[in-house]
Design a protein around this motif. Structure first.
Motif, mmCIF file in Angstrom:
data_model
loop_
_atom_site.group_PDB
_atom_site.id
_atom_site.type_symbol
_atom_site.label_atom_id
_atom_site.label_comp_id
_atom_site.label_asym_id
_atom_site.label_seq_id
_atom_site.Cartn_x
_atom_site.Cartn_y
_atom_site.Cartn_z
ATOM 1 N N PRO A 174 0.832 -1.208 0.000
ATOM 2 C CA PRO A 174 0.000 0.000 0.000
ATOM 3 C C PRO A 174 0.868 1.260 0.000
ATOM 4 O O PRO A 174 1.862 1.332 0.723
ATOM 5 C CB PRO A 174 -0.791 -0.103 1.313
ATOM 6 N N ARG A 175 0.497 2.225 -0.861
ATOM 7 C CA ARG A 175 1.241 3.476 -0.996
ATOM 8 C C ARG A 175 0.511 4.600 -0.278
ATOM 9 O O ARG A 175 -0.734 4.621 -0.269
ATOM 10 C CB ARG A 175 1.360 3.888 -2.464
ATOM 11 N N ALA A 176 1.273 5.574 0.194
ATOM 12 C CA ALA A 176 0.660 6.755 0.809
ATOM 13 C C ALA A 176 -0.255 7.467 -0.191
ATOM 14 O O ALA A 176 -1.293 8.018 0.183
ATOM 15 C CB ALA A 176 1.734 7.705 1.316
ATOM 16 N N SER A 231 -11.373 1.086 -6.507
ATOM 17 C CA SER A 231 -10.355 0.209 -7.085
ATOM 18 C C SER A 231 -9.053 0.975 -7.304
ATOM 19 O O SER A 231 -9.066 2.146 -7.671
ATOM 20 C CB SER A 231 -10.840 -0.351 -8.433
ATOM 21 N N ASN A 232 -7.958 0.283 -7.038
ATOM 22 C CA ASN A 232 -6.638 0.750 -7.469
ATOM 23 C C ASN A 232 -6.110 -0.305 -8.424
ATOM 24 O O ASN A 232 -5.380 -1.206 -8.037
ATOM 25 C CB ASN A 232 -5.708 0.910 -6.263
ATOM 26 N N PRO A 233 -6.550 -0.228 -9.686
ATOM 27 C CA PRO A 233 -6.191 -1.281 -10.643
ATOM 28 C C PRO A 233 -4.761 -1.091 -11.145
ATOM 29 O O PRO A 233 -4.153 -0.045 -10.897
ATOM 30 C CB PRO A 233 -7.195 -1.051 -11.771
ATOM 31 N N PRO A 234 -4.223 -2.069 -11.863
ATOM 32 C CA PRO A 234 -2.896 -1.887 -12.478
ATOM 33 C C PRO A 234 -2.976 -0.800 -13.535
ATOM 34 O O PRO A 234 -3.876 -0.840 -14.371
ATOM 35 C CB PRO A 234 -2.611 -3.251 -13.109
HETATM 36 N N1 GLN Z 1 1.430 3.707 -7.861
HETATM 37 C C1 GLN Z 1 1.989 2.445 -8.139
HETATM 38 C C2 GLN Z 1 3.445 2.593 -8.573
HETATM 39 O O1 GLN Z 1 3.812 3.595 -9.099
HETATM 40 C C3 GLN Z 1 1.233 1.719 -9.218
HETATM 41 C C4 GLN Z 1 -0.050 1.208 -8.699
HETATM 42 C C5 GLN Z 1 -0.910 0.650 -9.766
HETATM 43 O O2 GLN Z 1 -0.540 0.276 -10.884
HETATM 44 N N2 GLN Z 1 -2.120 0.554 -9.397
HETATM 45 O O3 GLN Z 1 4.221 1.717 -8.363
#
Ligand code: GLN
Length: 319
Positions: A124-126, A216-219
Motif C-alpha cells: 500500500p502506498r501513501a 479500485s486501485n487497478p494496475p
Molecule cells: N502507484 C503504483 C506505482 O507507481 C502503481 C499502482 C498501480 O498500478 N495501481 O508503483
C-alpha cells in the motif's frame, strides 16, 4: 503460481540460498558494537542504491530489537543478542537485494492500519490514502455496501471500513494468494465481521445493482515502463497489480464498462489513477454514461483519483 511443484521447489531453494548467504554479513559484523553495525548497514544500503539507507538501517535494527529500544541497546551491549544480529543480517541481506522494506519487515502502515504484505500484493502506498479520503468526503455515514476490485492486501477496503462502522465490504481479486493476505488483514484489523473476500475478475461475479460504493486501485503502469521501474517494484511486486497494458488503461476499460451495471442508482465510484491519466480515465467514465466525474490530487499534488456516480433514478434517460 506458488501452487506449482516446480515453483515451490525453486522458492525453497531460494530461501535456503538466502538464509545461507547472509552469513558473510554476520561475519563482517563480528566484534562490532551496535552503533558500528548500524553505520555499516547504512553504508551498505546506500551502496546498494537505497538512498534512505540511514533511516532504513534504524528501522531494521528496531525491528529485530523490539520490544527493546534502540537507545537502551546502544547503552547496554547485552541487549543486542547474537540471535538479534543473525536476524538483522538475514533481513539486511534481503533488503540489500532490493526486496521492498515492507516485504522484509512483513508489514506496512496504511491509513491508521498496519497491514501484512508479501510479494503477492502491491505494498500500500501513501498516494492511495487520497482515494480513501476522497470516498470519506463524498459518501455519507449511512450503511452501504462497499466493493473493492483488485483488493490486493485489502488496504482500501479495510481503511474505509475502519472509518465507517455502518458499512460492509467485499474485496475481489484474481489472485488467491492476495486474497489470503487480505483475509488475514481483515482479522488483524478486527474487521473480519464486516469484510468478505471473493476470487474473481473485476466485477464479473457481482450481481446487477449490488454496489453502493465501488473503489479500485487497478494496475495502471504502461507495460513498456514496467521494466524501467525500481527493482523493488519491478522484481518484487506482482505484475498483475501493476501492468496496465500497452497504454496503461486496460483495467479501466473493463472496470468502467461494468460500472453502470454494478452500481445502484446514484452509486459512487472512485478509481486510483496514474498522475497523467486524469483526462483519459474521466473520458472513459463519461463515455460509459457516468456522471459528476471529477479528478482529485494526492498530497504531492498529482492527479490520483477519478470519482463520479451512476446517474440517479430521477435523471435516468436510458430507461
Ligand atoms: N502507484 C503504483 C506505482 O507507481 C502503481 C499502482 C498501480 O498500478 N495501481 O508503483
Amino acid at each position: 503460481m506458488s501452487g506449482e511443484p516446480f515453483d515451490t521447489l525453486v522458492d525453497t531453494a531460494k530461501s535456503v540460498f538466502d538464509a545461507a548467504s547472509h552469513k558473510p554479513l554476520l561475519e563482517a559484523w563480528q566484534g562490532l558494537g551496535l552503533a558500528e553495525i548500524r553505520a555499516d548497514l547504512a553504508t551498505r544500503l546506500i551502496a546498494a542504491g537505497i538512498e534512505e539507507g540511514p533511516d532504513e538501517s534504524r528501522f531494521l535494527i528496531n525491528h529485530v530489537l523490539a520490544p527493546v529500544r534502540l537507545a537502551d541497546a546502544l547503552a547496554d551491549p547485552a541487549l543486542f543478542s547474537w540471535q538479534a544480529a543473525d536476524e538483522l543480517a538475514a533481513l539486511a541481506w534481503r533488503r540489500l537485494a532490493r526486496v521492498p522494506l515492507s516485504q522484509v519487515l512483513g508489514s506496512q502502515p496504511f491509513w491508521t492500519l498496519d497491514l501484512a504484505v508479501s510479494s503477492d500484493v502491491l505494498t500500500p502506498r501513501a498516494d492511495t490514502e487520497a482515494l480513501v479520503e476522497a470516498v470519506l468526503a463524498e459518501a455519507g455515514e449511512a450503511s452501504a455496501r462497499l466493493v473493492d476490485l483488485g483488493t490486493g492486501s485489502g488496504a482500501i477496503l479495510l481503511a474505509l471500513l475502519s472509518e465507517r462502522p455502518g458499512w460492509s465490504g467485499l474485496g475481489v481479486d484474481l489472485s488467491a494468494p492476495a486474497l489470503a493476505i487480505a483475509t488475514a488483514n481483515a482479522d488483524r484489523c478486527g474487521l473480519a465481521n464486516r469484510a468478505e473476500f471473493m476470487q474473481g475478475r473485476w466485477g464479473a461475479g457481482l450481481a446487477d445493482g449490488s454496489v453502493d460504493i465501488l473503489v479500485s486501485n487497478p494496475p495502471y503502469i504502461v507495460s513498456d515502463i514496467l521494466a524501467g521501474l525500481e527493482p523493488e517494484v519491478r522484481d518484487h511486486e506482482p505484475a498483475l497489480a501493476l501492468d496496465g497494458g500497452v497504454d496503461g488503461l486496460d483495467a479501466y476499460r473493463e472496470i468502467i464498462a461494468d460500472l453502470p451495471r454494478l452500481l445502484v442508482s446514484n452509486g459512487l465510484f472512485a478509481l486510483e489513477i496514474g498522475h497523467d491519466q486524469g483526462v483519459t480515465v474521466s473520458a472513459l467514465a463519461r463515455e460509459a454514461g457516468l456522471v459528476d466525474i471529477r479528478v482529485l490530487p494526492d498530497l504531492a499534488g498529482n492527479d490520483r483519483v477519478v470519482l463520479g456516480r451512476r446517474v440517479g433514478a430521477a435523471n435516468q434517460t436510458d430507461g
